[in-house]
Design an enzyme around this catalytic site. Sequence first.
Site, PDB file in Angstrom:
ATOM      1  N   ASN A  55     -10.989 -57.218  14.694  1.00 46.81           N
ATOM      2  CA  ASN A  55     -10.330 -56.745  15.917  1.00 46.81           C
ATOM      3  C   ASN A  55      -9.222 -55.781  15.504  1.00 46.81           C
ATOM      4  O   ASN A  55      -8.156 -56.205  15.060  1.00 46.81           O
ATOM      5  CB  ASN A  55      -9.769 -57.931  16.703  1.00 46.81           C
ATOM      6  N   ARG A  77     -14.472 -56.283  18.173  1.00 46.40           N
ATOM      7  CA  ARG A  77     -13.974 -56.223  19.544  1.00 46.40           C
ATOM      8  C   ARG A  77     -13.723 -54.767  19.905  1.00 46.40           C
ATOM      9  O   ARG A  77     -13.112 -54.016  19.147  1.00 46.40           O
ATOM     10  CB  ARG A  77     -12.660 -56.991  19.667  1.00 46.40           C
ATOM     11  N   HIS A 117     -10.037 -58.339  28.907  1.00 46.94           N
ATOM     12  CA  HIS A 117     -10.075 -59.757  28.507  1.00 46.94           C
ATOM     13  C   HIS A 117     -11.401 -60.429  28.849  1.00 46.94           C
ATOM     14  O   HIS A 117     -11.484 -61.661  28.936  1.00 46.94           O
ATOM     15  CB  HIS A 117      -8.929 -60.551  29.165  1.00 46.94           C
ATOM     16  N   ARG A 143       4.575 -54.094  29.965  1.00 42.09           N
ATOM     17  CA  ARG A 143       3.910 -53.285  30.994  1.00 42.09           C
ATOM     18  C   ARG A 143       4.317 -53.756  32.378  1.00 42.09           C
ATOM     19  O   ARG A 143       4.462 -54.947  32.640  1.00 42.09           O
ATOM     20  CB  ARG A 143       2.391 -53.369  30.848  1.00 42.09           C
ATOM     21  N   GLU A 177     -11.846 -65.978  21.585  1.00 38.72           N
ATOM     22  CA  GLU A 177     -12.590 -64.728  21.672  1.00 38.72           C
ATOM     23  C   GLU A 177     -13.386 -64.469  20.397  1.00 38.72           C
ATOM     24  O   GLU A 177     -14.489 -63.914  20.440  1.00 38.72           O
ATOM     25  CB  GLU A 177     -11.616 -63.569  21.935  1.00 38.72           C
TER      26      GLU A 177
END
Length: 395
Positions: free
Chosen positions: A10, A88, A177, A238, A382
């Site tokens: 990833n 990923r 996600h 964010r 994940e």
Amino acid sequence: MSKDSILVINCGSSSLKFSVINPATEEEYINGLAERMGSSEAELSWKINGEKGNQFLGQAAHDEAIEALMGLLSKEGLIDNIAAIGHRVVHGGEKFTQSALVTDEIITAIEECVPLAPLHNPAHLRGLKAAQKFFPGLPNAVVFDTAFHQTMAPENYLYAIPYELYEKHGVRRYGAHGTSYRYVGQAAANMLGLDINNSNIMVAHLGNGASACAIKNGKSIDTTMGLTPLEGLVMGTRSGDIDPNVFNFLKNSLGYSLERTTEMLNKESGLLGLSGVDSDCRNIENAAAEGNERAQLTLDVFCHVLAEKLAGFAAAMGSIDALVFTGGIGENSSTIRKNVIERLGIFGFKLDEQKNDETFRGKSGVITKEGSTVAMVVTTNEELMIARDTQALTA
């Protein structure tokens, strides 16, 4: 030695997470992180058999980090056991509805999605090409965060802007996600004895990046992140949802350029901007507990926005089998979970304070009282989902 393991990679712009997993047994042989890449202080760290190690990489980029990873896996006797590499990838646009085996055409398609994820996809591509270079005999697969959300109906992914912007340029909500949601939705159904194909599950994936998803009958029907990961919930740095005219307002009032406002909304807002304390939820919770009113206000805004989104999901799904918390904050912050669940009392949630307080650091389980609408914590994985997909594509 049988080739029964998958190397999962990833890549971020300055970091590279990795693990070697056997998808059949779910055993993880090693995991680690290369960080501060691009600086003079790049470092590779790992954990194997409970033991930690690290290696200074100097002025390393993705190529050097993956070359060092190859050396580490060889030294630890793991490299001959790896059957394939799974990567990923944040954004697959509308091109990808599922994971894919890497070909030249797939790489070109990922490159075409770079404008949709300019911070993420270029890093994924660098990692992918480095893996092909240093592990030349192994097949590579890509698993997309956006693919799971391609089941959303047009009414849930279209913006009310000129339609040709969607038709010609792909301006729509894509979400993120997705790999986590696939894992957590199925895991929650299994834990509750539900048929995933006849279920209504809401998931809040809360970390430095945060989003929520409505999963009906095992498929995403709505999510909070949009064209980019900026839309939706309040996050570490964010802003989440905001009036788009803030760009024009800040230009006229403060002389902000488009780039300055974009940077502010992505890197200086969210928990950090509101609290003035940190982007880390743990430090904000500590400040709030010590009486910092602005820190408490930040937590309340975070939870209000999330609860509001979840309430909308509940209305769209018609019923709730479970609300699932996952991600670093979702799995570990009993304070956030309590705040959110109390705001959703109209849906029949009744928190079990003891269960909520005891569920953290890798623990999963129901955190509501008997007879309540179910809220629970599920630790996401994940990497295991990426390993499973990669094995299925390369077997």
